[in-house]
Design a protein around this motif. Structure first.
Motif, mmCIF file in Angstrom:
data_model
loop_
_atom_site.group_PDB
_atom_site.id
_atom_site.type_symbol
_atom_site.label_atom_id
_atom_site.label_comp_id
_atom_site.label_asym_id
_atom_site.label_seq_id
_atom_site.Cartn_x
_atom_site.Cartn_y
_atom_site.Cartn_z
ATOM 1 N N UNK A 57 0.831 -1.202 0.000
ATOM 2 C CA UNK A 57 0.000 0.000 0.000
ATOM 3 C C UNK A 57 0.864 1.249 0.000
ATOM 4 N N UNK A 58 1.870 1.278 0.834
ATOM 5 C CA UNK A 58 2.752 2.439 0.900
ATOM 6 C C UNK A 58 3.486 2.653 -0.427
ATOM 7 N N UNK A 59 4.061 1.587 -0.963
ATOM 8 C CA UNK A 59 4.795 1.711 -2.227
ATOM 9 C C UNK A 59 3.859 2.106 -3.372
ATOM 10 N N UNK A 60 2.705 1.483 -3.443
ATOM 11 C CA UNK A 60 1.760 1.801 -4.510
ATOM 12 C C UNK A 60 1.240 3.219 -4.417
ATOM 13 N N UNK A 61 0.965 3.680 -3.202
ATOM 14 C CA UNK A 61 0.489 5.052 -3.030
ATOM 15 C C UNK A 61 1.568 6.061 -3.407
ATOM 16 N N UNK A 63 4.069 5.557 -5.554
ATOM 17 C CA UNK A 63 4.248 5.514 -7.008
ATOM 18 C C UNK A 63 3.102 6.226 -7.710
ATOM 19 N N UNK A 64 1.854 5.957 -7.291
ATOM 20 C CA UNK A 64 0.701 6.601 -7.935
ATOM 21 C C UNK A 64 0.716 8.111 -7.711
ATOM 22 N N UNK A 65 1.092 8.548 -6.522
ATOM 23 C CA UNK A 65 1.169 9.983 -6.243
ATOM 24 C C UNK A 65 2.275 10.640 -7.062
ATOM 25 N N UNK A 71 4.376 14.949 -15.301
ATOM 26 C CA UNK A 71 3.636 15.139 -16.561
ATOM 27 C C UNK A 71 3.651 13.900 -17.457
ATOM 28 N N UNK A 72 4.254 12.799 -17.008
ATOM 29 C CA UNK A 72 4.336 11.603 -17.849
ATOM 30 C C UNK A 72 2.961 10.964 -18.023
ATOM 31 N N UNK A 73 2.655 10.463 -19.221
ATOM 32 C CA UNK A 73 1.374 9.796 -19.430
ATOM 33 C C UNK A 73 1.368 8.417 -18.776
ATOM 34 N N UNK A 74 0.190 7.927 -18.431
ATOM 35 C CA UNK A 74 0.055 6.601 -17.838
ATOM 36 C C UNK A 74 0.114 5.504 -18.884
ATOM 37 N N UNK A 75 -0.099 5.852 -20.103
ATOM 38 C CA UNK A 75 -0.067 4.912 -21.214
ATOM 39 C C UNK A 75 -0.201 5.686 -22.503
ATOM 40 N N UNK A 76 -0.373 4.968 -23.611
ATOM 41 C CA UNK A 76 -0.523 5.673 -24.877
ATOM 42 C C UNK A 76 -1.785 6.535 -24.885
#
Length: 85
Positions: A57-61, A63-65, A71-76
């Protein structure tokens, strides 16, 4: 954006999967653990997996934050934010 919503859902879903009794292999894990330690119960399994869930949870939060702040896109063709009309 829909992609950021999906990413946040995946972070929360990932920690719940290792703690749920609905996990498909929970019976197999319990039987394997009881082979070496007879009084092993589902409570012991949850207690041993809780630190992993907290770290996921800590790592995922984080990374998501961080990804949301960049400004990087999440995907194409999927920016992390959608400009209001």
């Amino acid at each position: 954006s829909p992609a950021m919503t999906t990413a946040a859902y995946r972070v929360g879903d990932g920690i719940g999967n290792i703690l749920t009794p609905m996990m498909p292999c929970v019976a197999l894990v319990l039987v394997c653990c009881q082979t070496w330690y007879k009084p092993f119960t589902f409570g012991n399994l949850v207690a041993s997996m809780a630190p992993f869930a907290a770290s996921f949870l800590l790592a995922g939060a984080l990374i998501a934050t961080g990804w949301s702040a960049s400004p990087m896109p999440l995907g194409p063709f999927s920016p992390p934010h959608i400009a209001p009309p």
